[in-house]
Design a protein around this motif. Structure first.
Motif, PDB file in Angstrom:
ATOM      1  N   MET A   1       0.819  -1.190   0.000  1.00 31.03           N
ATOM      2  CA  MET A   1       0.000   0.000   0.000  1.00 31.03           C
ATOM      3  C   MET A   1       0.866   1.258   0.000  1.00 31.03           C
ATOM      4  O   MET A   1       0.517   2.223  -0.655  1.00 31.03           O
ATOM      5  N   GLU A   2       1.946   1.197   0.750  1.00 29.65           N
ATOM      6  CA  GLU A   2       2.845   2.349   0.799  1.00 29.65           C
ATOM      7  C   GLU A   2       3.463   2.628  -0.569  1.00 29.65           C
ATOM      8  O   GLU A   2       3.681   3.780  -0.923  1.00 29.65           O
ATOM      9  N   GLU A   3       3.703   1.557  -1.324  1.00 30.57           N
ATOM     10  CA  GLU A   3       4.304   1.726  -2.659  1.00 30.57           C
ATOM     11  C   GLU A   3       3.371   2.510  -3.580  1.00 30.57           C
ATOM     12  O   GLU A   3       3.811   3.339  -4.367  1.00 30.57           O
ATOM     13  N   VAL A   4       2.095   2.226  -3.469  1.00 32.82           N
ATOM     14  CA  VAL A   4       1.111   2.930  -4.292  1.00 32.82           C
ATOM     15  C   VAL A   4       1.094   4.409  -3.928  1.00 32.82           C
ATOM     16  O   VAL A   4       1.065   5.284  -4.805  1.00 32.82           O
ATOM     17  N   LEU A   5       1.139   4.718  -2.638  1.00 33.59           N
ATOM     18  CA  LEU A   5       1.149   6.112  -2.207  1.00 33.59           C
ATOM     19  C   LEU A   5       2.414   6.826  -2.665  1.00 33.59           C
ATOM     20  O   LEU A   5       2.376   7.984  -3.090  1.00 33.59           O
TER      21      LEU A   5
ATOM     22  N   ILE B   1       4.187   6.062  -5.338  1.00 34.51           N
ATOM     23  CA  ILE B   1       4.054   6.257  -6.798  1.00 34.51           C
ATOM     24  C   ILE B   1       3.118   7.425  -7.083  1.00 34.51           C
ATOM     25  O   ILE B   1       3.400   8.275  -7.936  1.00 34.51           O
ATOM     26  N   LEU B   2       2.005   7.497  -6.368  1.00 35.27           N
ATOM     27  CA  LEU B   2       1.047   8.584  -6.595  1.00 35.27           C
ATOM     28  C   LEU B   2       1.632   9.940  -6.216  1.00 35.27           C
ATOM     29  O   LEU B   2       1.390  10.931  -6.908  1.00 35.27           O
ATOM     30  N   THR B   3       2.381  10.006  -5.135  1.00 34.59           N
ATOM     31  CA  THR B   3       2.960  11.299  -4.759  1.00 34.59           C
ATOM     32  C   THR B   3       4.091  11.697  -5.703  1.00 34.59           C
ATOM     33  O   THR B   3       4.264  12.870  -6.001  1.00 34.59           O
ATOM     34  N   ARG B   4       4.845  10.716  -6.156  1.00 33.80           N
ATOM     35  CA  ARG B   4       5.962  11.015  -7.037  1.00 33.80           C
ATOM     36  C   ARG B   4       5.493  11.356  -8.460  1.00 33.80           C
ATOM     37  O   ARG B   4       5.979  12.288  -9.075  1.00 33.80           O
ATOM     38  N   TYR B   5       4.545  10.564  -8.978  1.00 35.42           N
ATOM     39  CA  TYR B   5       4.122  10.728 -10.372  1.00 35.42           C
ATOM     40  C   TYR B   5       2.699  11.289 -10.502  1.00 35.42           C
ATOM     41  O   TYR B   5       2.133  11.276 -11.591  1.00 35.42           O
ATOM     42  N   GLY B   6       2.139  11.792  -9.460  1.00 39.30           N
ATOM     43  CA  GLY B   6       0.764  12.318  -9.478  1.00 39.30           C
ATOM     44  C   GLY B   6       0.512  13.364 -10.549  1.00 39.30           C
ATOM     45  O   GLY B   6      -0.432  13.238 -11.347  1.00 39.30           O
ATOM     46  N   PRO B   7       1.335  14.415 -10.624  1.00 40.30           N
ATOM     47  CA  PRO B   7       1.098  15.419 -11.662  1.00 40.30           C
ATOM     48  C   PRO B   7       1.206  14.853 -13.084  1.00 40.30           C
ATOM     49  O   PRO B   7       0.397  15.185 -13.962  1.00 40.30           O
TER      50      PRO B   7
END
Length: 134
Positions: A1-5, A7-13
């Motif tokens: 779950m932490e990996e998904v977060l 990835i989302l914070t790093r590649y969100g934009p």
């Protein structure tokens, strides 16, 4: 779950930009699809109106206007989607009109020119792969 977060914070934009681009492209595809269907519908209606005016007398007394029929045959050259049907129809008219010698000579001349144009026009598949001679 932490990996998904992560990835989302790093590649969100970047992911949101890709999502917006996909939505934009999909909207354009839908727009072009609707326009294409509308164009085919208009072409269908115009073609059938031309055929009706070509073969059906405009008045109760059955008099036909030769110039108008010649113009209709000219316009039928611009409907490549209907070439097989147009050619069969024109050949049938030619057979019928040839029996009345001298009456439809001008129409038969225009009809022959239109059939020649249809015969000279290669099918769509052949046009796509035709070698260009520059």
């Amino acid at each position: 779950m932490e990996e998904v977060l992560v990835i989302l914070t790093r590649y969100g934009p970047a992911l949101s930009a890709v999502g917006a681009a996909v939505a934009f492209v999909w909207t354009i595809i839908q727009f072009l699809s609707v326009r294409g269907r509308e164009a085919k519908t208009r072409e269908f209606e115009v073609f059938h109106r031309l055929i009706k005016e070509l073969v059906e007398p405009p008045s109760a007394d059955g008099s036909l206007y030769v110039d108008r029929q010649c113009a209709i045959m000219f316009e039928l050259r611009f409907f490549p989607r209907y070439y097989p049907f147009t050619k069969r129809t024109l050949l049938g008219l030619r057979s019928r009109w040839s029996k009345l010698e001298g009456v439809y000579d001008r129409l038969i001349d225009e009809l022959d020119i239109t059939i020649g144009c249809i015969d000279d026009h290669p099918p769509k598949f052949q046009r796509l792969f035709k070698k260009k001679s520059y």
